[in-house]
Design an enzyme around this catalytic site. Structure first.
Site, PDB file in Angstrom:
ATOM      1  N   GLU A 140      46.009  41.225  37.258  1.00  0.00           N
ATOM      2  CA  GLU A 140      45.577  40.123  36.385  1.00  0.00           C
ATOM      3  C   GLU A 140      45.067  40.625  35.037  1.00  0.00           C
ATOM      4  O   GLU A 140      45.155  39.915  34.029  1.00  0.00           O
ATOM      5  CB  GLU A 140      44.519  39.283  37.092  1.00  0.00           C
ATOM      6  CG  GLU A 140      45.128  38.381  38.179  1.00  0.00           C
ATOM      7  CD  GLU A 140      44.085  37.659  39.012  1.00  0.00           C
ATOM      8  OE1 GLU A 140      44.112  36.414  39.077  1.00  0.00           O
ATOM      9  OE2 GLU A 140      43.228  38.359  39.614  1.00  0.00           O
ATOM     10  N   GLU A 161      46.024  38.503  47.244  1.00  0.00           N
ATOM     11  CA  GLU A 161      44.791  37.814  47.635  1.00  0.00           C
ATOM     12  C   GLU A 161      44.945  36.851  48.798  1.00  0.00           C
ATOM     13  O   GLU A 161      44.051  36.763  49.653  1.00  0.00           O
ATOM     14  CB  GLU A 161      44.209  37.058  46.415  1.00  0.00           C
ATOM     15  CG  GLU A 161      43.536  37.940  45.389  1.00  0.00           C
ATOM     16  CD  GLU A 161      44.490  38.466  44.323  1.00  0.00           C
ATOM     17  OE1 GLU A 161      44.018  38.976  43.297  1.00  0.00           O
ATOM     18  OE2 GLU A 161      45.724  38.367  44.529  1.00  0.00           O
TER      19      GLU A 161
END
Length: 718
Positions: A140, A161
């Site tokens: 990210e 995740e």
């Protein structure tokens, strides 16, 4: 990620701070100055950089300073990269798991967004030079930059995740569909994490997660040159148009249906990630990031996330097996013999040749069986080479190094011989007796038995201490677990050799005591037995088959029966019943299915979906009766909830027995076995956290199995 064991208090470990080291780089062609930020925790390559609160604060401070320099015209661009082999491995999960309130969790998300937003609002173009592994929050970082390059040898890129009970909470859920489209975004956020399959650099380039791929040897130099060309306007990385709302809606709807079919609401994270994607193409960046913050905070305070962190630690720690003797005691292995040439034997032969790089000889009773085993090895190698997953020269070496014979004397010079014949005690004892007469004194004799007593198997030998269990799971190449079994007289040398072999095979080994079924088969066959017991009593096969959906198993019970083979399942169930008693039920219906060769499932309705139980097998067990009515065994017929309760109660009882018998060193090893050998849901943390969390441990055993807070939010009990 951490050296702590799963039962340690994670708050005891201070954050390994990842520093943000800034240096100025002069761009070629009078391009000005590029500020290069390197993420580095100061440790060697075995300790990946992770992003905890202190590290995130340092990154925020560094980027804030650079934003001021950009405003002053001192720099033309900002780039971010990592120490050798890593950009960053994501958030520090142990630090995350110490959060005690929703407000604290909310601040974690907001803090990450605030830091990464500086990359978006820098005032000059920002670049990510992805020089190595970039997972979760590490990827990210790159996604929040304007442009991205990747090194050809970067180990993995991905957003795992949802496989860890979380969602991409620092911009991933918003940014990915805008870079690669909504359909591929589902692959990035949901499909790949479920399969534990991150992207390789070339794959990331192909779908648009990154803009350029450069060779590792001069990656930084070429990335800087590329950044200069972008800044000069000579290169303009392509950007796709947003998918229209109807396309977005159709993909989200189809994905939700698929989630319902595969995981049936058994865990929240994939659904929360899909909800973030469902915000659509018109949601603003600020709105999307606020939604990410809320989803992340809710999930951080969930048992699923805490259990996933426990499972992650457990599988990482599993690389150093508990109770293994010193590796210095292991015998050298230069040639391996395998007794049997059936499917399991051939799979083991292929893996041993591939990973150990030694000659392997398979022996069976007749030429036809030997040729069939060798044919399997060659066909599998040809398939791997054809798909580009194995180099042709490696395939040629494997095929040449695996030979076959009908003469047991051809195994005489082997350092290790693994028997993989039919699960019949008399036959296995006969094999070992023959081997003892021909092999050297130092040769290790191993058995791949799935349930039989190794102590009994070795009891008539002159040297029973050389016998050890090395229990592989089918399919051998894919299943990561090996149960290493110590019989009553197994020597440390034999045990150390078994562990050394499994390590070279890249498997996770768990030391287990020589008790019936060891760990995985004892518990998994009990599950199957209790489900079939309910059907024998009157529960419909369809209700029973779907009853365990809340556990998130990889497949329903009857599909599992079909995979292992009803005859194998019945054999192990019968064997365990003989050894352990009435806790393992008898099933006349299953006996008839095996005798008649009846298939128990239908074909999957679509690729990737489960195979439903065939309703036509119902008469084999007897007519389905209404739930609550008196069943054929004189007890009430169970509904789905009743079947689940019956299974979980039986599992709790059995684990209590296993711990008292010392089958494994501690409960964590049972969890490790069930996660890696039975596909027990990562999100549950394994079987014992689930039993603790749902109250079964205290209700059945009168105590928790693990300490409160190890794999759950402290105090959370259903």
């Amino acid at each position: 990620m951490t050296e702590n064991t799963p039962t340690e208090n994670s708050s005891a470990r201070a954050e390994r701070v990842t520093h943000s080291l800034v240096r100025d780089v002069t761009l070629p062609g009078d391009g000005g100055t590029l500020a290069l930020v390197t993420l580095d925790n100061g440790l060697d390559h075995t300790k990946p950089s992770t992003l905890g609160p202190q590290g995130m604060a340092e990154l925020t401070a560094a980027l804030t300073t650079l934003q001021s320099r950009a405003a002053a015209g001192e720099i033309a661009g900002v780039a971010i990269t990592g120490k050798p082999y890593f950009l960053a491995a994501g958030a520090d999960l142990l630090q995350v798991s110490t959060v005690t309130s929703h407000d604290q969790a909310l601040e974690l998300g907001r803090g990450g967004h605030a830091a990464y937003e500086l990359l978006h609002t820098m005032g000059v173009p920002t670049f990510a030079f992805v020089n190595g592994l970039a997972l979760g929050g590490g990827l990210e970082v790159a996604l929040n930059c304007d442009y991205r390059s990747v090194a050809s040898d970067a180990a993995a890129l991905g957003l795992p995740e949802t496989g860890l009970g979380l969602v991409p909470g620092w911009g991933g859920a918003y940014l990915v569909p805008r870079l690669v489209g909504i359909e591929k975004a589902v692959d990035v956020l949901l499909t790949r994490p479920a399969a534990n399959k991150p992207f390789k650099p070339a794959e990331a380039l192909e779908i648009g997660l990154v803009d350029e791929l450069f060779e590792a040897a001069d990656f930084l130099e070429r990335s800087v040159d590329w950044a200069a060309r972008v800044l000069r306007g000579e290169v303009t990385p392509a950007r796709r148009e947003l998918d229209p709302q109807p396309v977005w809606d159709a993909v989200v709807h189809g994905t939700r249906e698929r989630l319902d079919a595969l995981i049936a609401g058994s865990r929240p994270a994939p659904y929360r990630a899909l909800d973030l994607l469902a915000l659509g193409p018109d949601v603003t960046r600020a709105e999307a990031f606020a939604a990410e913050d809320e989803a992340l905070a809710d999930l951080i305070m969930s048992d699923e996330m805490r259990a996933s962190v426990y499972a992650f630690q457990l599988t990482s720690a599993g690389k150093k097996p508990a109770g293994a003797p010193s590796k210095d005691l292991a015998r050298p292995v230069t040639r391996v013999g395998i007794v049997g040439a059936g499917l399991m034997a051939a799979q083991i032969a292929l893996l041993v040749s591939q990973r150990l790089g030694v000659p392997v000889v398979m022996r069976d009773l007749d030429t036809e069986r030997v040729e069939k085993g060798l044919g399997f090895v060659k066909a599998t190698v040809d398939k791997l080479v054809g798909r580009g997953r194995m180099k042709p020269e490696v395939g040629m070496r494997i095929v040449a190094s695996v030979s076959g014979t009908t003469e047991i004397t051809d195994l005489a010079s082997c350092d290790v011989v693994i028997e993989a014949v039919t699960e019949v005690m008399g036959l296995k004892k006969k094999v070992f007796a023959e081997l003892e007469e021909i092999v050297g004194e130092d040769t290790i004799l191993a058995t791949n038995t799935s349930a039989l007593s190794i102590t009994e198997m070795a009891s008539d030998l002159r040297h029973p201490e050389r016998v050890v269990g090395i229990h592989f799971f089918n399919p051998v190449a894919q299943m990561p677990l090996v149960e290493v079994v110590r019989a009553e007289r197994t020597s440390d040398e034999a045990l150390a050799t078994a562990f050394a072999i499994t390590k070279k095979l890249r498997k996770t080994a768990v030391l287990v005591k020589d008790r019936p079924g060891f760990v995985v088969n004892r518990l998994l066959v009990l599950v199957m037995g209790k489900v079939v017991e309910a059907v024998e009593n009157g529960t419909s096969v369809e209700v029973a088959d779907s009853a365990l959906a809340p556990l998130g198993f990889p497949m329903p019970t009857f599909e599992l029966f079909d995979l292992v083979g009803p005859a194998v399942g019945l054999h192990v169930l019968t064997s365990l019943r003989e050894d352990l008693g009435e806790r393992f039920p008898r099933s006349p219906g299953l006996e008839k299915i095996v005798a008649d060769g009846t298939r128990v499932v239908l074909d999957a309705p679509a690729p990737g979906l489960h195979k439903p139980v065939d309703p036509a097998i119902q008469p084999v067990f007897g007519e389905a009766l209404p739930a609550g009515a008196e069943g054929r065994a004189g007890t009430p017929v169970l509904d789905a909830a009743g079947v689940l309760d019956s299974v979980l109660t039986a599992l709790t009882v059995e684990i209590g027995h296993m711990l008292s018998e010392g089958v494994v060193a501690d409960p964590t090893q049972i969890d490790l076995c069930m996660i890696l050998g039975a596909g027990w849901g990562f999100h549950t943390g394994g079987i014992t956290p689930y039993l603790d969390r749902t109250g079964y441990s205290e209700r059945v055993l009168g105590r928790r199995i693990l300490p409160d807070g190890v794999a759950n939010v402290p105090g959370n009990v259903a």
